[in-house]
Design a protein around this motif. Structure first.
Motif, PDB file in Angstrom:
ATOM      1  N   LYS A   8       0.830  -1.205   0.000  1.00  0.00           N
ATOM      2  CA  LYS A   8       0.000   0.000   0.000  1.00  0.00           C
ATOM      3  C   LYS A   8       0.866   1.258   0.000  1.00  0.00           C
ATOM      4  O   LYS A   8       0.548   2.244  -0.679  1.00  0.00           O
ATOM      5  N   THR A   9       1.947   1.235   0.749  1.00  0.00           N
ATOM      6  CA  THR A   9       2.847   2.388   0.818  1.00  0.00           C
ATOM      7  C   THR A   9       3.516   2.638  -0.524  1.00  0.00           C
ATOM      8  O   THR A   9       3.582   3.779  -1.000  1.00  0.00           O
ATOM      9  N   PHE A  10       4.013   1.588  -1.141  1.00  0.00           N
ATOM     10  CA  PHE A  10       4.613   1.715  -2.466  1.00  0.00           C
ATOM     11  C   PHE A  10       3.586   2.211  -3.486  1.00  0.00           C
ATOM     12  O   PHE A  10       3.880   3.074  -4.314  1.00  0.00           O
ATOM     13  N   ALA A  11       2.398   1.651  -3.454  1.00  0.00           N
ATOM     14  CA  ALA A  11       1.357   2.045  -4.407  1.00  0.00           C
ATOM     15  C   ALA A  11       1.024   3.523  -4.272  1.00  0.00           C
ATOM     16  O   ALA A  11       0.905   4.244  -5.278  1.00  0.00           O
ATOM     17  N   ALA A  12       0.906   3.995  -3.048  1.00  0.00           N
ATOM     18  CA  ALA A  12       0.583   5.410  -2.812  1.00  0.00           C
ATOM     19  C   ALA A  12       1.715   6.322  -3.279  1.00  0.00           C
ATOM     20  O   ALA A  12       1.471   7.484  -3.623  1.00  0.00           O
ATOM     21  N   ALA A  13       2.937   5.794  -3.295  1.00  0.00           N
ATOM     22  CA  ALA A  13       4.101   6.594  -3.693  1.00  0.00           C
ATOM     23  C   ALA A  13       4.374   6.531  -5.192  1.00  0.00           C
ATOM     24  O   ALA A  13       5.354   7.123  -5.664  1.00  0.00           O
ATOM     25  N   GLY A  14       3.553   5.815  -5.939  1.00  0.00           N
ATOM     26  CA  GLY A  14       3.751   5.736  -7.377  1.00  0.00           C
ATOM     27  C   GLY A  14       4.777   4.719  -7.814  1.00  0.00           C
ATOM     28  O   GLY A  14       5.298   4.792  -8.933  1.00  0.00           O
ATOM     29  N   VAL A  15       5.064   3.749  -6.955  1.00  0.00           N
ATOM     30  CA  VAL A  15       5.988   2.677  -7.304  1.00  0.00           C
ATOM     31  C   VAL A  15       5.237   1.600  -8.100  1.00  0.00           C
ATOM     32  O   VAL A  15       4.133   1.197  -7.714  1.00  0.00           O
ATOM     33  N   LYS A  16       5.821   1.155  -9.197  1.00  0.00           N
ATOM     34  CA  LYS A  16       5.252   0.049  -9.960  1.00  0.00           C
ATOM     35  C   LYS A  16       5.575  -1.231  -9.208  1.00  0.00           C
ATOM     36  O   LYS A  16       6.749  -1.589  -9.072  1.00  0.00           O
ATOM     37  N   THR A  17       4.542  -1.891  -8.717  1.00  0.00           N
ATOM     38  CA  THR A  17       4.744  -2.937  -7.719  1.00  0.00           C
ATOM     39  C   THR A  17       4.234  -4.286  -8.199  1.00  0.00           C
ATOM     40  O   THR A  17       3.085  -4.409  -8.632  1.00  0.00           O
ATOM     41  N   VAL A  18       5.097  -5.293  -8.122  1.00  0.00           N
ATOM     42  CA  VAL A  18       4.713  -6.671  -8.398  1.00  0.00           C
ATOM     43  C   VAL A  18       4.741  -7.427  -7.077  1.00  0.00           C
ATOM     44  O   VAL A  18       5.796  -7.535  -6.438  1.00  0.00           O
ATOM     45  N   ILE A  19       3.583  -7.907  -6.669  1.00  0.00           N
ATOM     46  CA  ILE A  19       3.448  -8.643  -5.414  1.00  0.00           C
ATOM     47  C   ILE A  19       3.501 -10.135  -5.714  1.00  0.00           C
ATOM     48  O   ILE A  19       2.736 -10.637  -6.531  1.00  0.00           O
ATOM     49  N   GLU A  77      -4.757 -11.417  -4.980  1.00  0.00           N
ATOM     50  CA  GLU A  77      -5.523 -10.865  -6.098  1.00  0.00           C
ATOM     51  C   GLU A  77      -6.419  -9.734  -5.626  1.00  0.00           C
ATOM     52  O   GLU A  77      -6.571  -8.706  -6.303  1.00  0.00           O
ATOM     53  N   ALA A  78      -7.027  -9.902  -4.449  1.00  0.00           N
ATOM     54  CA  ALA A  78      -7.899  -8.865  -3.903  1.00  0.00           C
ATOM     55  C   ALA A  78      -7.115  -7.594  -3.587  1.00  0.00           C
ATOM     56  O   ALA A  78      -7.578  -6.474  -3.848  1.00  0.00           O
ATOM     57  N   VAL A  79      -5.928  -7.747  -3.038  1.00  0.00           N
ATOM     58  CA  VAL A  79      -5.073  -6.594  -2.731  1.00  0.00           C
ATOM     59  C   VAL A  79      -4.705  -5.854  -4.012  1.00  0.00           C
ATOM     60  O   VAL A  79      -4.789  -4.617  -4.085  1.00  0.00           O
ATOM     61  N   ALA A  80      -4.300  -6.599  -5.029  1.00  0.00           N
ATOM     62  CA  ALA A  80      -3.906  -5.976  -6.291  1.00  0.00           C
ATOM     63  C   ALA A  80      -5.078  -5.215  -6.921  1.00  0.00           C
ATOM     64  O   ALA A  80      -4.906  -4.105  -7.432  1.00  0.00           O
ATOM     65  N   ARG A  81      -6.266  -5.810  -6.884  1.00  0.00           N
ATOM     66  CA  ARG A  81      -7.447  -5.131  -7.444  1.00  0.00           C
ATOM     67  C   ARG A  81      -7.750  -3.849  -6.676  1.00  0.00           C
ATOM     68  O   ARG A  81      -8.020  -2.794  -7.277  1.00  0.00           O
ATOM     69  N   GLU A  82      -7.692  -3.944  -5.351  1.00  0.00           N
ATOM     70  CA  GLU A  82      -7.994  -2.777  -4.513  1.00  0.00           C
ATOM     71  C   GLU A  82      -7.027  -1.633  -4.797  1.00  0.00           C
ATOM     72  O   GLU A  82      -7.439  -0.476  -4.937  1.00  0.00           O
ATOM     73  N   LEU A  83      -5.759  -1.947  -4.916  1.00  0.00           N
ATOM     74  CA  LEU A  83      -4.764  -0.901  -5.152  1.00  0.00           C
ATOM     75  C   LEU A  83      -4.846  -0.366  -6.576  1.00  0.00           C
ATOM     76  O   LEU A  83      -4.661   0.832  -6.813  1.00  0.00           O
ATOM     77  N   ALA A 101      -3.043   2.947  -8.927  1.00  0.00           N
ATOM     78  CA  ALA A 101      -1.683   2.439  -8.770  1.00  0.00           C
ATOM     79  C   ALA A 101      -1.409   1.329  -9.782  1.00  0.00           C
ATOM     80  O   ALA A 101      -2.317   0.622 -10.229  1.00  0.00           O
ATOM     81  N   GLU A 102      -0.154   1.177 -10.144  1.00  0.00           N
ATOM     82  CA  GLU A 102       0.275   0.117 -11.055  1.00  0.00           C
ATOM     83  C   GLU A 102       0.765  -1.039 -10.205  1.00  0.00           C
ATOM     84  O   GLU A 102       1.924  -1.079  -9.767  1.00  0.00           O
ATOM     85  N   VAL A 103      -0.138  -1.993  -9.955  1.00  0.00           N
ATOM     86  CA  VAL A 103       0.136  -3.112  -9.060  1.00  0.00           C
ATOM     87  C   VAL A 103      -0.436  -4.382  -9.667  1.00  0.00           C
ATOM     88  O   VAL A 103      -1.541  -4.378 -10.205  1.00  0.00           O
ATOM     89  N   ARG A 104       0.335  -5.456  -9.595  1.00  0.00           N
ATOM     90  CA  ARG A 104      -0.218  -6.751  -9.990  1.00  0.00           C
ATOM     91  C   ARG A 104       0.279  -7.832  -9.038  1.00  0.00           C
ATOM     92  O   ARG A 104       1.296  -7.665  -8.356  1.00  0.00           O
ATOM     93  N   PHE A 105      -0.455  -8.916  -9.001  1.00  0.00           N
ATOM     94  CA  PHE A 105      -0.135 -10.038  -8.111  1.00  0.00           C
ATOM     95  C   PHE A 105       0.240 -11.260  -8.937  1.00  0.00           C
ATOM     96  O   PHE A 105      -0.374 -11.546  -9.958  1.00  0.00           O
ATOM     97  N   VAL A 106       1.251 -11.972  -8.447  1.00  0.00           N
ATOM     98  CA  VAL A 106       1.676 -13.231  -9.067  1.00  0.00           C
ATOM     99  C   VAL A 106       1.746 -14.286  -7.965  1.00  0.00           C
ATOM    100  O   VAL A 106       2.421 -14.084  -6.953  1.00  0.00           O
ATOM    101  N   LYS A 107       1.042 -15.391  -8.161  1.00  0.00           N
ATOM    102  CA  LYS A 107       1.131 -16.470  -7.175  1.00  0.00           C
ATOM    103  C   LYS A 107       2.507 -17.111  -7.272  1.00  0.00           C
ATOM    104  O   LYS A 107       2.950 -17.505  -8.358  1.00  0.00           O
ATOM    105  N   VAL A 108       3.179 -17.208  -6.155  1.00  0.00           N
ATOM    106  CA  VAL A 108       4.524 -17.775  -6.142  1.00  0.00           C
ATOM    107  C   VAL A 108       4.783 -18.460  -4.811  1.00  0.00           C
ATOM    108  O   VAL A 108       4.382 -17.974  -3.756  1.00  0.00           O
ATOM    109  N   ASP A 109       5.418 -19.595  -4.876  1.00  0.00           N
ATOM    110  CA  ASP A 109       5.926 -20.295  -3.702  1.00  0.00           C
ATOM    111  C   ASP A 109       7.430 -20.050  -3.681  1.00  0.00           C
ATOM    112  O   ASP A 109       8.153 -20.515  -4.568  1.00  0.00           O
ATOM    113  N   VAL A 110       7.907 -19.303  -2.693  1.00  0.00           N
ATOM    114  CA  VAL A 110       9.320 -18.896  -2.700  1.00  0.00           C
ATOM    115  C   VAL A 110      10.268 -20.070  -2.501  1.00  0.00           C
ATOM    116  O   VAL A 110      11.483 -19.924  -2.661  1.00  0.00           O
ATOM    117  N   ARG A 111       9.731 -21.238  -2.168  1.00  0.00           N
ATOM    118  CA  ARG A 111      10.570 -22.439  -2.077  1.00  0.00           C
ATOM    119  C   ARG A 111      10.936 -22.969  -3.462  1.00  0.00           C
ATOM    120  O   ARG A 111      11.802 -23.845  -3.577  1.00  0.00           O
TER     121      ARG A 111
END
Length: 262
Positions: free
Chosen positions: A24-35, A44-50, A55-65
């Protein structure tokens, strides 16, 4: 000052807790954000809300393992925006204060694979792009459990000490490329890390009712500030470390803990 407008950021674990506050902080600051995150419906809900705020925000499902998934997350940001300026390795789980005798191999693997190996994968995926562009900001979420031995369980503590060590080593080898690498070390923060961790590690998490976060009476005894921190307070610290004003800060493990480790 502290302007990040137009920068490109990748955040793992950006759909909840500290990561959500930072998204949310990045989005408000105009940062292009990939979650990138494992909780797809929430992400997905967070990305839609932002996005609805412009804001330029998108979500990608990822397992960091999964190294390939982390690599694809970072490469996707580069493919879309031409670069990646900021990487925040925030995805993490908690062991609920399980001591060495209670720690199963399964629980150990969850902690090390998500908290430490996932951070390694993120750094490795981003650093090659940052070297090419001669610029980068990497912020890794550790914990005060990565600074002292008495804050968390055995496997979580080991993983978070590892995050600090990894951050310091990369900072030494890549400062010449105008890349800073720091670890933030939150104390007791008011998030649902226990609930999220239980959902992610499933039967490996048997001890989520322990520790300062689960026992409010501990707060007055252990934390001089007499309260938990907020996710936004940690997000503010991460945001600062991502700015040009923090360009001479690298290789540091910065506690934000209300004085706990003082």
């Amino acid at each position: 000052m502290f302007d990040l407008k137009g920068r490109v950021a990748v955040i793992t674990g950006g759909e909840s807790g500290i990561g959500l506050a930072l998204s949310k902080t990045f989005a408000a600051a105009g940062v292009k954000t990939v979650i990138g995150g494992i909780l797809a419906e929430r992400g997905e809900a967070v990305a839609r809300e932002l996005a609805e705020t412009g804001a330029e925000v998108r979500f990608v499902k990822v397992d960091v393992r999964n190294q390939a998934e982390v690599e694809a997350l970072v490469q996707g940001a580069v493919d879309q925006y031409g670069r990646v300026d900021i990487l925040v390795n925030n995805a993490g789980v908690f062991d609920g204060m399980a001591d060495i005798e209670e720690t199963t191999e399964n629980l150990w693997d969850h902690m090390v694979d998500i908290n430490l190996k996932g951070t390694f994968f993120g750094c490795q995926a981003a650093i090659k792009h940052m070297v090419k562009q001669n610029y980068g900001r990497i912020i890794n979420t550790s914990s005060i459990g990565g600074l002292i031995g008495g804050a968390d369980g055995a496997s979580y503590t080991a993983s978070k000490f590892g995050v600090v060590g990894l951050s310091r080593q990369i900072s030494k080898t890549h400062a010449k490329h105008n890349i800073t690498v720091n670890a933030v070390c939150p104390g007791a923060i008011d998030t649902d890390v226990r609930g999220n961790s239980a959902a992610i590690v499933s039967s490996a998490a048997e001890f989520m009712n322990r520790g300062v976060g689960a026992n409010p009476d501990w707060i007055s005894r252990i934390i001089p500030a007499q309260r938990k921190g907020t996710a936004q307070e940690i997000a503010n610290l991460i945001y600062f470390l991502a700015t040009e004003e923090a360009s001479y800060i690298t290789g540091q493990a910065i506690a934000a803990d209300g004085g706990w480790t003082a």
